[in-house]
Design an enzyme around this catalytic site. Structure first.
Site, short mmCIF file in Angstrom:
data_model
loop_
_atom_site.label_atom_id
_atom_site.label_comp_id
_atom_site.label_asym_id
_atom_site.label_seq_id
_atom_site.Cartn_x
_atom_site.Cartn_y
_atom_site.Cartn_z
N ARG A 83 0.85 -1.20 0.00
CA ARG A 83 0.00 0.00 0.00
C ARG A 83 0.89 1.26 0.00
NH1 ARG A 83 -2.43 -3.77 -0.27
NH2 ARG A 83 -2.20 -3.03 -2.39
N ASN A 123 -8.31 8.34 6.29
CA ASN A 123 -7.43 7.76 5.27
C ASN A 123 -5.98 7.74 5.76
OD1 ASN A 123 -9.72 7.68 3.79
ND2 ASN A 123 -9.23 9.43 2.49
N HIS A 137 -6.70 7.55 11.81
CA HIS A 137 -6.35 6.13 11.66
C HIS A 137 -4.87 5.93 11.32
CE1 HIS A 137 -10.82 4.84 10.84
NE2 HIS A 137 -10.60 5.20 12.08
N GLY A 173 -17.14 11.23 1.54
CA GLY A 173 -16.59 9.96 1.04
C GLY A 173 -16.37 8.91 2.10
N ASN A 176 -21.29 12.50 -0.54
CA ASN A 176 -20.90 11.09 -0.76
C ASN A 176 -21.54 10.57 -2.04
OD1 ASN A 176 -19.34 9.00 0.64
ND2 ASN A 176 -21.25 7.83 0.70
N LEU A 177 -20.91 9.56 -2.60
CA LEU A 177 -21.42 8.98 -3.84
C LEU A 177 -22.87 8.51 -3.69
CD1 LEU A 177 -20.36 8.33 -6.67
CD2 LEU A 177 -19.71 6.07 -5.84
N1 APR Z 1 -16.83 10.25 -4.36
C1 APR Z 1 -17.51 10.29 -3.18
N2 APR Z 1 -17.76 9.18 -2.46
C2 APR Z 1 -17.34 8.00 -2.95
C3 APR Z 1 -16.63 7.90 -4.18
C4 APR Z 1 -16.38 9.11 -4.91
N3 APR Z 1 -15.73 9.11 -6.05
N4 APR Z 1 -16.35 6.59 -4.40
C5 APR Z 1 -16.85 5.92 -3.35
N5 APR Z 1 -17.45 6.75 -2.49
C6 APR Z 1 -18.12 6.45 -1.21
C7 APR Z 1 -18.77 5.09 -1.17
O1 APR Z 1 -20.10 5.17 -1.68
C8 APR Z 1 -18.72 4.76 0.31
O2 APR Z 1 -19.89 5.22 0.97
O3 APR Z 1 -17.12 6.42 -0.22
C9 APR Z 1 -17.51 5.54 0.82
C10 APR Z 1 -16.31 4.68 1.15
O4 APR Z 1 -16.64 3.87 2.23
P1 APR Z 1 -15.60 2.82 2.85
O5 APR Z 1 -14.99 2.03 1.74
O6 APR Z 1 -16.30 2.08 3.92
O7 APR Z 1 -14.43 3.73 3.46
P2 APR Z 1 -14.39 4.51 4.84
O8 APR Z 1 -15.73 4.99 5.24
O9 APR Z 1 -13.29 5.50 4.73
O10 APR Z 1 -13.93 3.35 5.84
C11 APR Z 1 -13.72 3.68 7.18
O11 APR Z 1 -12.92 1.49 7.68
O12 APR Z 1 -11.65 -0.39 7.10
C12 APR Z 1 -11.70 0.77 7.85
O13 APR Z 1 -9.88 1.91 8.74
C13 APR Z 1 -10.58 1.71 7.54
O14 APR Z 1 -10.57 4.13 7.55
C14 APR Z 1 -11.27 2.98 7.11
C15 APR Z 1 -12.62 2.85 7.78
#
Ligand code: APR
Length: 234
Positions: free
Chosen positions: A55, A88, A105, A171, A197-198
């Protein structure tokens, strides 16, 4: 205007960093609990180190996108009135120009010594357990917060959330606590809340306002709105 912004994997998606929960439920081919827990590190230390080494190396191939850059523009104007906290572990906010990023994190580009507690800037692989520059022991691990561990800076984050004028979540799926609870905490303190958010996140209904689309489109538009409100000197 004092703003707390929380970002998650979705803000880096358009830069080519995979999110956690969108497609197959796997993170780069692994179940999260197989690579992102202290137990996984105890059981399979080399595998976990190799995973994070990959990563870290992959960061060289990605670039910040307009959403990261827009938040840096906002910081330039608001200064300490913007509190930017990210889940992130990439460095795209910093490379997009932000200077005060709170990595709750942890960070891929840091190592944490399990022996002496040093937290060091780190670019190289950890798989061969190099000696800690602080104490000399081969106890370095990625400085990332695994499931079951305490995120960084929570007292500061909670204090900021309670006293902000606006909380914005960008996001993030709202699946992982404590970050998933920030919206309720802010709402409980009568802070206005906005989701970018998406798609609707798990806590979408808690937000005062939700806008759905790509971060690279939504965030620059929202930042321009705020700058128009506060009077952009640029
Ligand atoms: N623009 C906006 N939102 C987006 C995009 C985009 N281009 N692409 C994806 N998304 C949204 C998705 O719809 C989803 O709701 O971003 C979100 C990502 O969610 P996760 O993958 O769950 O990521 P996150 O919320 O950061 O995860 C939280 O979980 O595994 C742990 O420690 C890790 O920090 C991470 C935590």
């Amino acid at each position: 205007m004092r703003i707390v912004v929380l970002t998650g994997a979705g803000i880096s998606a358009e830069s080519g960093v995979p999110t956690f929960r969108d497609a197959d439920g796997l993170w780069e081919g692994h179940r999260v609990e197989d690579v992102a827990t202290p137990e996984a590190f105890e059981l399979r230390p080399r595998m976990v180190q190799e995973f994070y080494d990959a990563r870290r190396a992959a960061l060289a191939g990605v670039e910040p996108n307009p959403a990261h850059r827009a938040l840096a523009r906002l910081e330039e104007v608001l200064g300490d009135d913007l509190f930017l906290v990210t889940q992130n572990i990439d460095d795209l906010h910093e490379r997009g120009g932000a200077q005060r990023v709170h990595h709750m994190h942890g960070e891929l580009l840091k190592a944490l010594c399990r022996a002496c507690g040093s937290r060091l800037a780190w670019q190289d692989a950890l798989v061969d357990f190099p000696p800690c520059p602080g104490c000399g022991l081969p106890e370095l691990r990625p400085d990332v917060v695994w499931f079951g561990e305490m995120p960084y800076g929570m007292d500061d984050i909670y204090a900021q959330l309670r006293t902000a004028d606006l909380f914005v979540s960008i996001g993030t799926s709202g699946a992982v606590y404590p970050a998933a609870g920030f919206v309720q905490l802010a709402a409980g303190a009568r802070v206005r809340t906005l989701e970018l958010n998406l798609e609707p996140s798990e806590g979408s209904h808690f937000f005062t306002e939700s806008r759905h689309g790509r971060a690279g489109d939504l965030v620059p538009v929202w930042v321009d709105e705020v700058l128009a409100l506060v009077g952009n000197p640029g």
